[in-house]
Enzyme design. Structure first.
Site, PDB file in Angstrom:
ATOM      1  N   CYS A 144       2.652  -1.227  -9.703  1.00 12.83           N
ATOM      2  CA  CYS A 144       3.647  -1.834 -10.578  1.00 12.83           C
ATOM      3  C   CYS A 144       3.984  -0.767 -11.603  1.00 12.83           C
ATOM      4  O   CYS A 144       3.297   0.239 -11.708  1.00 12.83           O
ATOM      5  CB  CYS A 144       3.062  -3.039 -11.308  1.00 12.83           C
ATOM      6  SG  CYS A 144       2.404  -4.284 -10.199  1.00 12.83           S
ATOM      7  N   ARG A 169       8.281   1.771  -8.384  1.00 15.47           N
ATOM      8  CA  ARG A 169       6.883   1.378  -8.224  1.00 15.47           C
ATOM      9  C   ARG A 169       6.716  -0.073  -7.805  1.00 15.47           C
ATOM     10  O   ARG A 169       5.621  -0.506  -7.467  1.00 15.47           O
ATOM     11  CB  ARG A 169       6.132   1.605  -9.536  1.00 15.47           C
ATOM     12  CG  ARG A 169       6.177   3.016 -10.036  1.00 15.47           C
ATOM     13  CD  ARG A 169       5.404   3.154 -11.324  1.00 15.47           C
ATOM     14  NE  ARG A 169       4.012   2.795 -11.133  1.00 15.47           N
ATOM     15  CZ  ARG A 169       3.086   3.630 -10.681  1.00 15.47           C
ATOM     16  NH1 ARG A 169       3.401   4.867 -10.400  1.00 15.47           N
ATOM     17  NH2 ARG A 169       1.837   3.231 -10.528  1.00 15.47           N
ATOM     18  N   TRP A 213       5.070  -5.281  -8.174  1.00 17.58           N
ATOM     19  CA  TRP A 213       4.961  -5.331  -6.722  1.00 17.58           C
ATOM     20  C   TRP A 213       3.762  -6.229  -6.466  1.00 17.58           C
ATOM     21  O   TRP A 213       2.618  -5.867  -6.768  1.00 17.58           O
ATOM     22  CB  TRP A 213       4.726  -3.937  -6.156  1.00 17.58           C
ATOM     23  CG  TRP A 213       4.743  -3.896  -4.661  1.00 17.58           C
ATOM     24  CD1 TRP A 213       5.845  -3.805  -3.863  1.00 17.58           C
ATOM     25  CD2 TRP A 213       3.618  -3.929  -3.783  1.00 17.58           C
ATOM     26  NE1 TRP A 213       5.466  -3.796  -2.540  1.00 17.58           N
ATOM     27  CE2 TRP A 213       4.113  -3.872  -2.461  1.00 17.58           C
ATOM     28  CE3 TRP A 213       2.236  -4.021  -3.969  1.00 17.58           C
ATOM     29  CZ2 TRP A 213       3.283  -3.885  -1.339  1.00 17.58           C
ATOM     30  CZ3 TRP A 213       1.416  -4.042  -2.857  1.00 17.58           C
ATOM     31  CH2 TRP A 213       1.933  -3.970  -1.569  1.00 17.58           C
ATOM     32  N   ASN A 242      -1.176  -2.986 -14.148  1.00 17.84           N
ATOM     33  CA  ASN A 242      -0.898  -2.410 -12.828  1.00 17.84           C
ATOM     34  C   ASN A 242      -2.244  -2.180 -12.164  1.00 17.84           C
ATOM     35  O   ASN A 242      -3.062  -1.432 -12.688  1.00 17.84           O
ATOM     36  CB  ASN A 242      -0.152  -1.072 -13.012  1.00 17.84           C
ATOM     37  CG  ASN A 242      -0.079  -0.264 -11.727  1.00 17.84           C
ATOM     38  OD1 ASN A 242      -0.059  -0.834 -10.640  1.00 17.84           O
ATOM     39  ND2 ASN A 242      -0.023   1.046 -11.848  1.00 17.84           N
ATOM     40  N   GLY A 243      -2.475  -2.839 -11.030  1.00 17.36           N
ATOM     41  CA  GLY A 243      -3.757  -2.666 -10.340  1.00 17.36           C
ATOM     42  C   GLY A 243      -4.254  -3.991  -9.798  1.00 17.36           C
ATOM     43  O   GLY A 243      -3.488  -4.956  -9.686  1.00 17.36           O
ATOM     44  N   GLU A 288       8.575  10.809  11.946  1.00 20.31           N
ATOM     45  CA  GLU A 288       9.128  10.701  10.602  1.00 20.31           C
ATOM     46  C   GLU A 288      10.538  10.097  10.647  1.00 20.31           C
ATOM     47  O   GLU A 288      10.887   9.250   9.820  1.00 20.31           O
ATOM     48  CB  GLU A 288       9.117  12.087   9.938  1.00 20.31           C
ATOM     49  CG  GLU A 288       9.795  12.195   8.590  1.00 20.31           C
ATOM     50  CD  GLU A 288       9.215  11.311   7.509  1.00 20.31           C
ATOM     51  OE1 GLU A 288       8.158  10.689   7.700  1.00 20.31           O
ATOM     52  OE2 GLU A 288       9.839  11.214   6.433  1.00 20.31           O
ATOM     53  N   LYS A 343      11.626   6.649   8.766  1.00 18.96           N
ATOM     54  CA  LYS A 343      12.750   6.577   7.813  1.00 18.96           C
ATOM     55  C   LYS A 343      13.679   5.438   8.191  1.00 18.96           C
ATOM     56  O   LYS A 343      14.116   4.666   7.353  1.00 18.96           O
ATOM     57  CB  LYS A 343      13.575   7.870   7.798  1.00 18.96           C
ATOM     58  CG  LYS A 343      13.027   9.072   7.105  1.00 18.96           C
ATOM     59  CD  LYS A 343      12.867   8.964   5.622  1.00 18.96           C
ATOM     60  CE  LYS A 343      11.562   8.313   5.254  1.00 18.96           C
ATOM     61  NZ  LYS A 343      10.439   9.175   5.033  1.00 18.96           N
ATOM     62  N   GLU A 366      11.986   1.864   7.674  1.00 14.04           N
ATOM     63  CA  GLU A 366      11.672   1.412   6.311  1.00 14.04           C
ATOM     64  C   GLU A 366      12.913   1.120   5.470  1.00 14.04           C
ATOM     65  O   GLU A 366      12.859   0.266   4.594  1.00 14.04           O
ATOM     66  CB  GLU A 366      10.727   2.371   5.587  1.00 14.04           C
ATOM     67  CG  GLU A 366      11.323   3.668   5.142  1.00 14.04           C
ATOM     68  CD  GLU A 366      10.334   4.531   4.356  1.00 14.04           C
ATOM     69  OE1 GLU A 366       9.550   4.002   3.568  1.00 14.04           O
ATOM     70  OE2 GLU A 366      10.371   5.761   4.544  1.00 14.04           O
ATOM     71  N   HIS A 369       5.285   7.368  30.283  1.00 13.82           N
ATOM     72  CA  HIS A 369       4.059   6.573  30.385  1.00 13.82           C
ATOM     73  C   HIS A 369       4.230   5.183  29.786  1.00 13.82           C
ATOM     74  O   HIS A 369       3.253   4.528  29.455  1.00 13.82           O
ATOM     75  CB  HIS A 369       2.901   7.312  29.704  1.00 13.82           C
ATOM     76  CG  HIS A 369       2.599   8.630  30.347  1.00 13.82           C
ATOM     77  ND1 HIS A 369       1.997   8.736  31.576  1.00 13.82           N
ATOM     78  CD2 HIS A 369       2.861   9.901  29.954  1.00 13.82           C
ATOM     79  CE1 HIS A 369       1.889  10.018  31.907  1.00 13.82           C
ATOM     80  NE2 HIS A 369       2.415  10.740  30.929  1.00 13.82           N
ATOM     81  N   LYS A 410       7.046   2.735  -4.160  1.00 13.52           N
ATOM     82  CA  LYS A 410       6.965   4.186  -4.021  1.00 13.52           C
ATOM     83  C   LYS A 410       5.526   4.679  -3.926  1.00 13.52           C
ATOM     84  O   LYS A 410       5.199   5.482  -3.075  1.00 13.52           O
ATOM     85  CB  LYS A 410       7.680   4.850  -5.201  1.00 13.52           C
ATOM     86  CG  LYS A 410       7.737   6.364  -5.117  1.00 13.52           C
ATOM     87  CD  LYS A 410       8.631   6.820  -3.992  1.00 13.52           C
ATOM     88  CE  LYS A 410       8.668   8.320  -3.843  1.00 13.52           C
ATOM     89  NZ  LYS A 410       9.169   8.695  -2.510  1.00 13.52           N
TER      90      LYS A 410
HETATM   91  O1  M6R Z   1       2.701   9.329  -2.400  1.00 16.58           O
HETATM   92  P1  M6R Z   1       2.200   9.527  -1.013  1.00 16.58           P
HETATM   93  O2  M6R Z   1       2.779  10.722  -0.359  1.00 16.58           O
HETATM   94  O3  M6R Z   1       0.703   9.522  -0.924  1.00 16.58           O
HETATM   95  O4  M6R Z   1       2.718   8.256  -0.215  1.00 16.58           O
HETATM   96  C1  M6R Z   1       2.348   8.022   1.108  1.00 16.58           C
HETATM   97  C2  M6R Z   1       3.206   6.948   1.715  1.00 16.58           C
HETATM   98  O5  M6R Z   1       3.063   5.751   1.025  1.00 16.58           O
HETATM   99  C3  M6R Z   1       4.685   7.329   1.732  1.00 16.58           C
HETATM  100  O6  M6R Z   1       4.894   8.545   2.384  1.00 16.58           O
HETATM  101  C4  M6R Z   1       5.516   6.233   2.433  1.00 16.58           C
HETATM  102  O7  M6R Z   1       5.184   6.164   3.779  1.00 16.58           O
HETATM  103  C5  M6R Z   1       7.008   6.488   2.230  1.00 16.58           C
HETATM  104  N1  M6R Z   1       7.657   5.276   1.889  1.00 16.58           N
HETATM  105  C6  M6R Z   1       7.666   7.046   3.426  1.00 16.58           C
HETATM  106  O8  M6R Z   1       9.015   7.271   3.226  1.00 16.58           O
END
Ligand code: M6R
Length: 615
Positions: A2, A27, A75, A101-102, A488, A492, A495, A511, A610
């Site tokens: 958060c 966040r 969050w 936050n936590g 990757e 992208k 998400e 396979h 994030k």
């Molecule tokens: O801050 P970090 O690189 O440790 O975060 C890892 C993942 O949470 C982050 O890469 C997440 O998968 C992204 N939303 C991908 O775009």
């Protein structure tokens, strides 16, 4: 997971907190709230939804006056996102108000105890339990707020960054941290509190980052006092001068942070190798490696731990380290690694990769590796983050703030730094010829301008996106260095556009995944001219004969794939080991445009945040 913001000083707190919350929305953004002290009473507004919803609610329902206040963007972890579960939370008497936050893991037990003593709870949150525990301690022990916070925190298990104030003592805010980040901005007769420095950067460059197990009593007109939560020992605040500037965290001419960050990649990559890559001298300077070079050279193996996109960067690094430096590498999801009983010895080097430097699973993996004697090196973007502090040494990526939830420049800058490390070790080990070394060094220096060329595919990618924006599924294929890029690309797309997408090594298609291919299935294939090109062409033929729609990422001037594919997107030619830095660009743009066309919130995709500071 958060965002928290607080202010105490001589300015109106409301606009500072609101703007700060907007900057911290990356966040968490499922609910938000604010509490202001107007000189007589606390005025509190909170709501399910985004900060913009909070803005209209508070402007229509409470007095916005006051020079002390706290705010929160959430969050959800405990309790669904709704008005009641949103922060801030009052204690039962209404005297104390808190943001958190936590996660408080033992909150159920504490809640039962407090309920027996007559406390009632209106929300399902662990945070409301915490503020009432502080209140109970304060009354029972007859102590001031700071002491009550300290005693209460010694009874909780979990992670927190909190800010709390008492309406009967409105000249102070008490903050504490364990596991979640908390920065204090120090101005002239004013203090700012935030999860990162972005909410206060236009007011002050001076900040103190609280360490784990530290708390501070922030009192107007006084110096900050830091204490250790466990044993009351005095801690001395280290005031850091921040390098960040406001421009870096604003969207500028772009519609979304994600697009801005995609376009920042040429300069971000340059910033990452600046001062480190010295092509003319033929050297790579990296203090974190130089000081500990023997650990790397004698390493039995390198274990990379990371999550999400950072894990994909780790996979690219596996290819680079093994190919160039001939060091065996294992790449682990931090979340699996930490809960296995992994075999780690003091001969292992662990590299932890994290943009935010706050990912809970990666942090826990680091702690485990350290306990078992490994040497741990961090690759982080956020300066002063928990992972940067927890590792033995490390290197920052210098990508600048990444606000969009979908990682873009973090990925390419992580690959840049990992390539530098691999090259440096390869050179030290004499793993390959000087000419090869120099060739890669100078090509790495050319990458930013080649990324600029790759970005010119934007209009073409936009046209292609229009055709595929309504797809339900998508397959991404790549081989060798570009297999992680396929993963990757798929991440992208899913998400931010919510289209189901899978990344696969191209040869694995036969396979299983080939059964999915029909005329509805877009298949994005990375087919650059130097990585098993002919084999990938065969895979493309297999897709074509099953009527799949092929979008191919090829090297400039390619003709063979152009004959077969429905669409080709060109990237400049480069060395095979550096291709991920270019092939990833059109994939980022593709997911961006598709998400925008589908009306998705690109910078704040549903259910995500994030930095994932919960496990
Ligand atoms: O801050 P970090 O690189 O440790 O975060 C890892 C993942 O949470 C982050 O890469 C997440 O998968 C992204 N939303 C991908 O775009």
């Amino acid at each position: 997971m958060c965002g928290i913001v607080g202010y105490i000083g001589h300015r109106e707190a409301y606009p500072i907190i609101m703007k700060g919350l907007q900057r911290l929305e990356y966040r968490g953004y499922d609910s938000a709230g604010i509490a202001l002290y107007d000189g007589n009473q606390i005025n509190l507004a909170k709501t399910k939804g985004k900060v913009i919803d909070l803005k209209s609610k508070s402007e229509n329902s409470i007095s916005l006056e006051g020079t002390l206040g706290i705010g929160h963007t959430r969050w959800a972890t405990h309790g669904i996102p709704n008005d009641t579960n949103s922060h801030p939370h009052y204690s039962n008497s209404g005297d104390l108000v808190i943001i958190h936050n936590g996660i408080i893991e033992n909150y159920e037990t504490i809640k039962k105890e407090l309920s027996k003593r007559g406390y009632v709870f209106s929300s399902d949150t662990d945070t409301e339990v915490l503020v009432n525990l502080i209140e109970e301690v304060k009354k029972k022990e007859n102590v001031l707020l700071g002491k009550a916070v300290q005693i209460a925190l010694n009874q909780v298990v979990g992670a927190y960054a909190i800010a709390v104030f008492d309406r009967n003592k409105p000249d102070e805010i008490v903050v504490a941290k364990l596991g979640s980040p908390l920065a204090i901005g120090i101005g002239q007769q004013e203090f700012f509190i935030a999860s990162d420095a972005s909410p206060f950067i236009e007011f002050t460059n001076n900040a103190v980052y609280l360490q784990d197990q530290e708390m501070a009593i922030i009192r107007l007109g006084k110096e900050i006092k830091l204490r250790k939560i466990q044993d009351d020992a005095i801690a001395y605040p280290l005031v850091q001068e921040l390098q960040m500037n406001l421009e870096e965290i604003e969207k500028g001419m772009y519609d979304h942070f994600m697009l801005k960050e995609i376009y920042e990649q040429p300069s971000a990559i340059k910033d990452t190798y600046r001062g480190r890559l010295r092509v003319e001298q033929g050297i790579i300077k990296m203090a974190g490696i130089d000081q500990n070079i023997e650990r790397f050279l004698n390493a039995q193996r390198i274990i990379i731990v990371a999550c999400g996109t950072s894990w994909h960067a780790g996979l690219v690094a596996e290819y680079i380290f093994e190919d160039l430096a001939r060091i065996p590498v294992e790449v682990e999801y931090a979340s699996e690694f930490r809960y296995r009983n992994p075999v780690i010895t003091d001969k292992d080097v662990v590299i932890a990769i994290s943009q935010s430097g706050e990912t809970a699973d990666t942090l826990a993996a680091i702690k485990l590796a350290k306990e078992r004697g490994a040497y741990v090196f961090g690759v982080c973007n956020v300066v002063g983050s928990s992972i940067a502090r927890e590792t033995h040494a490390g290197a920052y990526t210098h990508a600048g703030p990444e606000i969009g939830v979908a990682s873009t420049k973090a990925f390419t800058t992580q690959i840049t730094i990992l390539s530098l490390i691999a090259l440096k070790l390869a050179k030290e080990k004499g793993a390959f010829s000087d000419s090869k070394y120099h060739e890669i060094l100078s090509e790495l220096e050319n990458i930013p301008s080649k990324v600029e060329v790759a970005l010119e595919s934007n209009s073409l990618v936009e046209i292609i996106s229009e055709e595929y924006k309504d797809s339900d599924n998508c397959l991404y294929l790549g081989r060798g260095y570009n297999f992680p890029v396929a993963l990757e690309g798929a991440l992208k797309l899913k998400e931010i556009s919510y289209i189901h997408a899978e990344g696969y090594p191209a040869a694995e298609m036969k396979h299983g995944p080939i059964a999915l291919i029909d005329e509805q299935m877009p298949v994005i294939v990375i087919a650059t001219n130097n990585g098993h090109y002919e084999k990938v062409v065969s895979n493309i033929q297999e897709i074509k004969s099953r009527k799949g729609k092929i979008i191919a990422i090829v090297t400039e001037g390619d003709e063979q794939v152009r004959e077969l594919a429905d669409h080709v997107i060109e990237v400049p030619e480069t060395l095979e080991c550096l291709t991920p830095l270019l092939t990833t660009i059109p994939l980022q743009l593709l997911s961006y445009h598709i998400a925008v066309m589908r009306g998705c919130n690109v910078d704040q995709p549903r259910n995500l945040a994030k930095s994932v500071t919960v496990e």
